[in-house]
Scaffold this active site. Structure first.
Site, short mmCIF file in Angstrom:
data_model
loop_
_atom_site.label_atom_id
_atom_site.label_comp_id
_atom_site.label_asym_id
_atom_site.label_seq_id
_atom_site.Cartn_x
_atom_site.Cartn_y
_atom_site.Cartn_z
N ILE A 188 22.83 47.21 -36.31
CA ILE A 188 23.12 46.79 -37.68
C ILE A 188 23.12 45.27 -37.78
O ILE A 188 23.44 44.57 -36.83
CB ILE A 188 24.45 47.38 -38.20
CG1 ILE A 188 25.65 46.83 -37.44
CG2 ILE A 188 24.43 48.91 -38.14
CD1 ILE A 188 27.00 47.20 -38.05
N CYS A 189 22.75 44.77 -38.93
CA CYS A 189 22.68 43.33 -39.17
C CYS A 189 24.07 42.79 -39.48
O CYS A 189 24.68 43.14 -40.48
CB CYS A 189 21.74 43.04 -40.33
SG CYS A 189 21.63 41.29 -40.72
N LEU A 190 24.55 41.92 -38.59
CA LEU A 190 25.85 41.27 -38.79
C LEU A 190 25.71 39.75 -38.77
O LEU A 190 26.70 39.04 -38.76
CB LEU A 190 26.83 41.72 -37.68
CG LEU A 190 27.16 43.20 -37.65
CD1 LEU A 190 28.01 43.52 -36.43
CD2 LEU A 190 27.87 43.62 -38.91
#
Length: 160
Positions: A113-115
């Site tokens: 996931i993009c964090l």
């Protein structure tokens, strides 16, 4: 937002600045990680907000489990996994939801996931105080809250 802040403030901060290569100190760090996770899960259950289960290998370097998100009275459940980077805690963990790979632009190859924009700068300001429980609370939870409704509305995921 105040509720999220109170939730996060109740997660114990960690003090051992050690990663997997730090043999002795890593054991101490893993114990701190477990204590913080236990506290976070306990407070979630008290608030009727239980939303993930995790376990690790005996070294504390590989983690896996399930996370779920309730949307429109339906439970969407996904595998969650991550490895602890060798540069941890200077490098944040990369949380992976393999079943959602390729279904949203807010995800990297492999289902990570993009964090980058929101969580990683916060992580950097809080080394070594933040750990896995903080990554779940401030990284995965908000990601699920934004992405799952969108994926459902686009009919990219459904309850099986």
């Amino acid at each position: 937002m105040a509720e999220i802040s109170a939730e996060v403030a109740a997660i114990p901060c960690l003090s051992t600045n050690a990663g997997p290569r730090d043999a002795e100190n890593w054991v101490t760090r893993v114990k701190e990680e477990y204590l913080a996770l236990i506290q976070y899960i306990k407070q979630n259950k008290e608030r009727d907000n239980d939303w993930f289960k995790l376990e690790s290998n005996k070294e504390g370097t590989k983690w896996w489990g399930k996370c779920w998100y309730l949307y429109e009275h339906q439970r969407y459940e996904f595998r969650v996994e991550f490895d602890i980077p060798v540069a941890y805690p200077q490098a944040a963990i990369e949380i992976t939801l393999p079943e959602l790979e390729g279904k949203t632009a807010k995800m990297y190859r492999g289902g990570r996931i993009c964090l980058t924009d929101h969580f990683k700068p916060l992580w950097q300001r809080n080394i070594p105080k933040f750990g896995i429980a903080h990554a779940m609370a401030l990284g995965l939870a908000p990601w699920l809250a934004v992405e799952i409704p969108d994926l459902v509305q686009k009919k990219l995921i459904s309850v099986e």
